[in-house]
Design a protein around this motif. Structure first.
Motif, PDB file in Angstrom:
ATOM      1  N   VAL A 272       1.279  -1.190   0.274  1.00 24.11           N
ATOM      2  CA  VAL A 272       0.240  -0.324   0.278  1.00 24.11           C
ATOM      3  C   VAL A 272       0.867   0.874   0.132  1.00 24.11           C
ATOM      4  O   VAL A 272       2.094   1.067   0.919  1.00 24.11           O
ATOM      5  N   ASN A 273       0.860   1.963  -0.588  1.00 19.51           N
ATOM      6  CA  ASN A 273       1.384   3.622  -0.483  1.00 19.51           C
ATOM      7  C   ASN A 273       0.962   4.558   0.569  1.00 19.51           C
ATOM      8  O   ASN A 273      -0.021   4.425   1.046  1.00 19.51           O
ATOM      9  N   CYS A 274       2.124   4.671   1.220  1.00 20.24           N
ATOM     10  CA  CYS A 274       2.284   4.896   2.328  1.00 20.24           C
ATOM     11  C   CYS A 274       2.978   6.619   3.110  1.00 20.24           C
ATOM     12  O   CYS A 274       2.634   6.856   3.668  1.00 20.24           O
ATOM     13  N   GLU A 275       3.039   7.156   1.799  1.00 13.82           N
ATOM     14  CA  GLU A 275       3.188   8.368   1.144  1.00 13.82           C
ATOM     15  C   GLU A 275       2.402   9.424   1.726  1.00 13.82           C
ATOM     16  O   GLU A 275       2.686  10.606   1.943  1.00 13.82           O
ATOM     17  N   LYS A 276       1.238   8.567   1.390  1.00 14.46           N
ATOM     18  CA  LYS A 276       0.199  10.007   1.457  1.00 14.46           C
ATOM     19  C   LYS A 276      -1.677   9.463   2.394  1.00 14.46           C
ATOM     20  O   LYS A 276      -1.933   8.613   1.585  1.00 14.46           O
TER      21      LYS A 276
ATOM     22  N   VAL B  31       2.047  -4.217 -13.357  1.00 10.71           N
ATOM     23  CA  VAL B  31       1.318  -3.895 -14.321  1.00 10.71           C
ATOM     24  C   VAL B  31       2.056  -3.164 -15.413  1.00 10.71           C
ATOM     25  O   VAL B  31       2.241  -3.052 -16.738  1.00 10.71           O
ATOM     26  N   THR B  32       3.252  -1.788 -14.553  1.00  9.72           N
ATOM     27  CA  THR B  32       4.170  -0.937 -15.360  1.00  9.72           C
ATOM     28  C   THR B  32       5.998  -1.923 -15.079  1.00  9.72           C
ATOM     29  O   THR B  32       6.256  -1.510 -15.813  1.00  9.72           O
ATOM     30  N   GLY B  33       5.798  -2.902 -13.910  1.00  7.38           N
ATOM     31  CA  GLY B  33       7.035  -3.093 -14.154  1.00  7.38           C
ATOM     32  C   GLY B  33       8.303  -2.718 -12.880  1.00  7.38           C
ATOM     33  O   GLY B  33       9.633  -2.418 -13.159  1.00  7.38           O
ATOM     34  N   VAL B  34       8.139  -1.191 -12.261  1.00  7.81           N
ATOM     35  CA  VAL B  34       8.465  -0.566 -11.291  1.00  7.81           C
ATOM     36  C   VAL B  34       8.407  -1.203  -9.889  1.00  7.81           C
ATOM     37  O   VAL B  34       7.210  -1.565  -9.754  1.00  7.81           O
TER      38      VAL B  34
ATOM     39  N   ASP C  87       4.594   6.690  -4.072  1.00  5.89           N
ATOM     40  CA  ASP C  87       3.904   7.484  -5.582  1.00  5.89           C
ATOM     41  C   ASP C  87       4.098   6.565  -6.462  1.00  5.89           C
ATOM     42  O   ASP C  87       3.448   6.516  -7.575  1.00  5.89           O
ATOM     43  N   VAL C  88       5.660   6.802  -6.330  1.00  6.53           N
ATOM     44  CA  VAL C  88       6.452   6.153  -7.653  1.00  6.53           C
ATOM     45  C   VAL C  88       5.759   4.590  -8.283  1.00  6.53           C
ATOM     46  O   VAL C  88       6.242   4.324  -9.338  1.00  6.53           O
ATOM     47  N   ILE C  89       5.137   3.680  -7.666  1.00  2.00           N
ATOM     48  CA  ILE C  89       5.490   2.516  -8.256  1.00  2.00           C
ATOM     49  C   ILE C  89       3.556   2.643  -8.283  1.00  2.00           C
ATOM     50  O   ILE C  89       2.726   1.486  -8.505  1.00  2.00           O
ATOM     51  N   GLN C  90       2.883   3.690  -7.561  1.00  2.00           N
ATOM     52  CA  GLN C  90       1.385   3.700  -7.823  1.00  2.00           C
ATOM     53  C   GLN C  90       1.540   4.078  -8.878  1.00  2.00           C
ATOM     54  O   GLN C  90       0.180   3.569  -9.235  1.00  2.00           O
TER      55      GLN C  90
END
Length: 439
Positions: free
Chosen positions: A76-80, A119-122, A159-162
């Motif tokens: 889960v995105n924890c940045e925001k 999905v994006t490979g990041v 955010d980068v991988i989201q």
């Protein structure tokens, strides 16, 4: 006999406390035999994604997640906006960290892994945490009472991988073969069978379903009773965007021995259907690749056999597909476009996964295309998802989500086998689970 006021108050308090304790024990002692989540097809991104929603944190908030069948982790995105009074970091050397196998360790002694957007490979690095997760139990017919897992492990993303996930989605629900995926953590918390089933709906307007635990899986009938089974195979080399050296793949592979079109065997280099010692080859199943992706020689052989069996002229293709027809040349039936079946022959000639028109074809108004993609054609990640190896794919055949729609798939992790059934054969579909609560 009269009881003094003070004594009566003490008796009342004793009765109240014993009732409360009994109620609390009843609440905490309830152990569901299965759990259920909705799955919706989301077309807000560049390619379809299949999205579920859980509740997490204290206080509980809804969290939308892209379903990743072969993903090893829940992130889960924890940045925001991640606020929770019950979130706790996993400390290096703890039993929680060891469940992730190999891991990194930060200066604050918090263990971490690299969550991946498959999905994006990041990929990036994130700390491992534990927090409350809440989900509906089920008897296989309806959702039941809500149950909670107090220390459900996840990785903090960013955010980068989201980026690239569907609208409103802030993470991914990994269902792969690890000790910390959804199909491992839920059975561990409630002591039920390490089985799960997924059934993807074909329309954004309807709701598919995902079960954790054994059947019944009631979709106007108990589909668990009509499954065909094939062994699950382990690839000894990771196929994820990011992994430690020596880790095996956590994705789900099956043993395809041959492919037929309209009952006729397609000539193939069959060595590509086996997994070699470097992890290349074989067939896996994916929910993040929206369409089936094939190694070039396999795609060309299947496409040529399919065109011949259809007996209609092809037209200019629509990306990412390479084999298309005029819609007016193709008939339609209850099973979708009236085209020849493409069948994956599994452990023997009697065990066959037949892909009917509804799953093999993708329509664009006046053009209808074979919904398989040639990896060698250089399709964009935005259209087909991440493919390890790109135009020279690590996996020879990746069965994509479009080919899974309205098929119920059961993954039995203890027996290491896949059960599958096309619901078209049962005159039902994946949107027929009754999400009206019985609790």
């Amino acid at each position: 006999m009269l009881i003094p006021m003070a004594a009566s108050v003490r008796l009342f308090l004793l009765f109240f406390l014993s009732s409360f304790i009994s109620f609390s024990i009843a609440q905490t002692s309830f152990r569901p035999k299965a759990l259920v989540l909705p799955v919706t097809k989301d077309v807000s991104a560049s390619a379809p994604q299949y999205v579920t929603q859980i509740k997490q944190r204290t206080p509980l908030v809804p969290v939308k997640l892209t379903v990743d069948l072969g993903g090893g982790y829940f992130w889960v995105n924890c940045e925001k906006g991640y606020v929770s009074s019950t979130s706790k970091p996993a400390r290096c050397g703890s039993a929680q960290c060891s469940l992730f196998g190999l891991y990194g360790c930060s200066g604050e002694k918090i263990c971490g892994r690299s969550p991946s957007n498959t999905v994006t490979g990041v990929s990036t690095y994130g700390d491992i945490h534990a927090d409350v997760v809440s989900i509906n139990s089920t008897d296989g017919n309806n959702p039941g009472r809500v149950v909670s897992v107090p220390n459900f492990l996840f990785i903090c993303g960013s955010d980068v991988i989201q980026k690239g996930l569907a609208s409103g989605v802030t993470g991914m629900a990994g269902l792969g073969r690890t000790k910390v995926s959804f199909p491992s953590q839920f059975p561990s918390a409630f002591s039920f069978d390490r089985k799960f089933a997924i059934c993807l709906s074909s329309s954004p307007r309807t709701v598919g379903v995902m079960f954790f635990g054994d059947g019944p899986y009631n979709l106007n009938m108990d589909v668990s009773k009509v499954l065909t089974f094939t062994p699950l195979i382990t690839n000894p080399v990771s196929t994820a965007p990011s992994a430690f050296f020596g880790e095996p793949s956590v994705e789900y592979f099956i043993g395809v021995k041959s492919i037929t079109v309209s009952g006729k065997k397609v000539p193939l280099n069959t060595t590509l259907l086996s997994i070699d010692r470097n992890g290349f080859g074989g067939t896996k199943i994916s929910t993040v690749n929206p369409y089936t992706v094939m190694e070039t020689t396999i795609y060309k052989a299947v496409s040529q056999a399919f065109v011949k069996a259809v007996g209609k002229p092809t037209v200019a293709p629509v990306a990412p597909f390479g084999t298309c027809f005029a819609t007016q040349d193709i008939g339609f039936s209850r099973m979708g476009p009236a085209v020849p079946d493409i069948s994956l022959v599994l452990q023997n000639e009697e065990v066959v996964w037949s892909i009917i028109g509804a799953n093999s074809m993708v329509q664009f108004n006046d053009v209808i295309c074979l919904g398989f993609v040639d990896a060698g054609s250089g399709p964009s990640t935005a259209q087909v998802g991440f493919v390890a190896g790109g135009s020279h794919p690590m996996t020879s055949i990746t069965i994509g989500a479009h080919q899974l729609e309205n098929n119920l798939l059961q993954f039995d992790l203890e027996a290491s086998r896949l059960g599958f059934r096309s619901l078209f054969l049962e005159h039902t579909n994946c949107a027929n689970f009754n999400f009206t609560s019985s609790a």
